[in-house]
Design a protein around this motif. Sequence first.
Motif, PDB file in Angstrom:
ATOM      1  N   VAL A 174     -11.533   5.186 -12.419  1.00 23.60           N
ATOM      2  CA  VAL A 174     -10.789   4.502 -11.374  1.00 23.60           C
ATOM      3  C   VAL A 174      -9.329   4.914 -11.483  1.00 23.60           C
ATOM      4  O   VAL A 174      -8.801   5.112 -12.591  1.00 23.60           O
ATOM      5  N   VAL A 192      -5.635   3.492  -9.906  1.00 27.41           N
ATOM      6  CA  VAL A 192      -5.012   2.388  -9.183  1.00 27.41           C
ATOM      7  C   VAL A 192      -3.597   2.786  -8.773  1.00 27.41           C
ATOM      8  O   VAL A 192      -2.771   3.135  -9.629  1.00 27.41           O
ATOM      9  N   LEU A 239     -13.308   5.970  -8.393  1.00 30.34           N
ATOM     10  CA  LEU A 239     -12.957   4.857  -7.536  1.00 30.34           C
ATOM     11  C   LEU A 239     -11.441   4.827  -7.352  1.00 30.34           C
ATOM     12  O   LEU A 239     -10.683   5.144  -8.272  1.00 30.34           O
ATOM     13  N   ARG A 242      -8.230   2.442  -5.922  1.00 32.35           N
ATOM     14  CA  ARG A 242      -7.786   1.116  -5.517  1.00 32.35           C
ATOM     15  C   ARG A 242      -6.259   1.086  -5.466  1.00 32.35           C
ATOM     16  O   ARG A 242      -5.579   1.985  -5.962  1.00 32.35           O
ATOM     17  N   VAL A 261      -6.590  -5.748 -10.423  1.00 30.99           N
ATOM     18  CA  VAL A 261      -7.561  -4.787  -9.893  1.00 30.99           C
ATOM     19  C   VAL A 261      -8.564  -4.349 -10.957  1.00 30.99           C
ATOM     20  O   VAL A 261      -9.783  -4.336 -10.723  1.00 30.99           O
ATOM     21  N   LEU A 264     -12.587  -5.159 -10.892  1.00 34.03           N
ATOM     22  CA  LEU A 264     -13.516  -4.053 -10.705  1.00 34.03           C
ATOM     23  C   LEU A 264     -14.503  -3.978 -11.860  1.00 34.03           C
ATOM     24  O   LEU A 264     -15.700  -3.713 -11.665  1.00 34.03           O
ATOM     25  N   GLY A 272     -13.569   3.684  -2.117  1.00 37.35           N
ATOM     26  CA  GLY A 272     -12.172   3.510  -1.728  1.00 37.35           C
ATOM     27  C   GLY A 272     -11.554   4.811  -1.277  1.00 37.35           C
ATOM     28  O   GLY A 272     -11.843   5.874  -1.839  1.00 37.35           O
TER      29      GLY A 272
END
Length: 466
Positions: free
Chosen positions: A28, A30, A66, A68, A75, A79, A173
């Motif tokens: 991920v 962010v 991912l 975000r 977050v 997640l 996303g």
Amino acid sequence: MRLHWHRRDLRLADNRGLADAPERPVGVFVFDEAVLEHAGASRVAFLLDAVGALRAAYRERGSELLVRAGDPASVVPNLAADLGAEFVSWNRDYSGLASERDERVDDALENVDATPQKFHDAVCHEPGSITTNAGDPYSVFTYFGRKWRDREKDDPRRIPETAPAADLGVAPGAIPTLSDLGFDAPAAEVPAAGTDVARTLLESFLDDDVYRYEESRDYPAEECTSRLSVHLKFGTIGIREVDKRVRDALESASGERRESVAEFRSQLAWREFYTHVLYFNPDVVTTNYTSYENPIEWENDDDLLAAWKRGETGYPIVDAGMRQLRAEGFMHNRVRMIVASFLTKDLLIDWRHGYEHFRDLLVDHDTANDNGGWQWAASTGTDSQPYFRIFNPMTQGERYDPDAAYIREYVPELEGVDPDVVHSWHELTPTERANAAPEYPEPVVEHSERREQALSMFERARGESD
């Protein structure tokens, strides 16, 4: 399942957090508003490209990155809960703000029963592992560099098996645009990002330029630099991979070629030294590392600062560097030292103004390295240039750009002007300047006068004069 939170490690290969933790990871990234507040458009444009390249690498393996936006302390735990992740891994960052952010994420993960796993990845040797005999962090590079050079390095990490995208059950996303993040298109031409790009640069550098680095690195027209700084900053290539390839080159070379490779490798050690300094001295971002008896009486003239930023100081090598910065989001390292010395010692402007301008425009801005470089030039940092050693910008230009090739590339007003005229610009009469290059400005200050003022300013700060 394990969630890996990417920050300054936008790659799969040689990534300790990905490779060393248990369980197959899903990544991920962010977009953190608190971080973006301190970013410039060029740097964010490179970041977006790097995130896109990382997502493509995950997808090639049937997995997913991912994406975000928001506060990572909300977050990331949310997640992790949605994914049912038992572990959340990440690689450490070393600034004070990053440490505070990571502590908040760490605390929030307790609420979702996810175990944090943190790794040192951006440096070969974590802060605190290279110290004086008394166990203190080094403030002088020479001794740190020797230990860094001789300390055994880990091998590059493998690419782990990643979690299948089909098992995730959450939306990937969208990667935002610059506009989505509140940035206009950058004025600079931003280089391409991604591990493939970084490796191509590394291969090209090791094919030739690294063997002439020692003799050519200070001459900006020769372009004898790796251009890897932005990739190391964002982690699109791993430091262990770079160091391993450089060590291989070192072992296969001899004589002057070997010395040249060693000189380049020392730059990797400098990068790590400043990271250690920042880790143990987080306030150094806004305060002088070296204390003086009295405050330094910076003049901070707004008009001179503006002329410096525009590249219109009448000192050709300075103006070339500042215009390269605006056009490319990059500046040659020797020229970075020259323009920093000029701002602090000729214009008598606080180094923090220069640091902020570099932070806004440099694609490769790195808090530790840029702060270390600026404080070195301002005689306020570790291993600082002594306050009484002040670069003469004209001598620097003549020495490191003798044909004025670099200057004329970025200062078109001086195109076709004889190098001797370029390097004696400060000595010409107004008529001679008008005849040679009518569009180029006269010097905004007289170097010899400002040098004396700088010496007096620092002597007062040291308590040596009234």
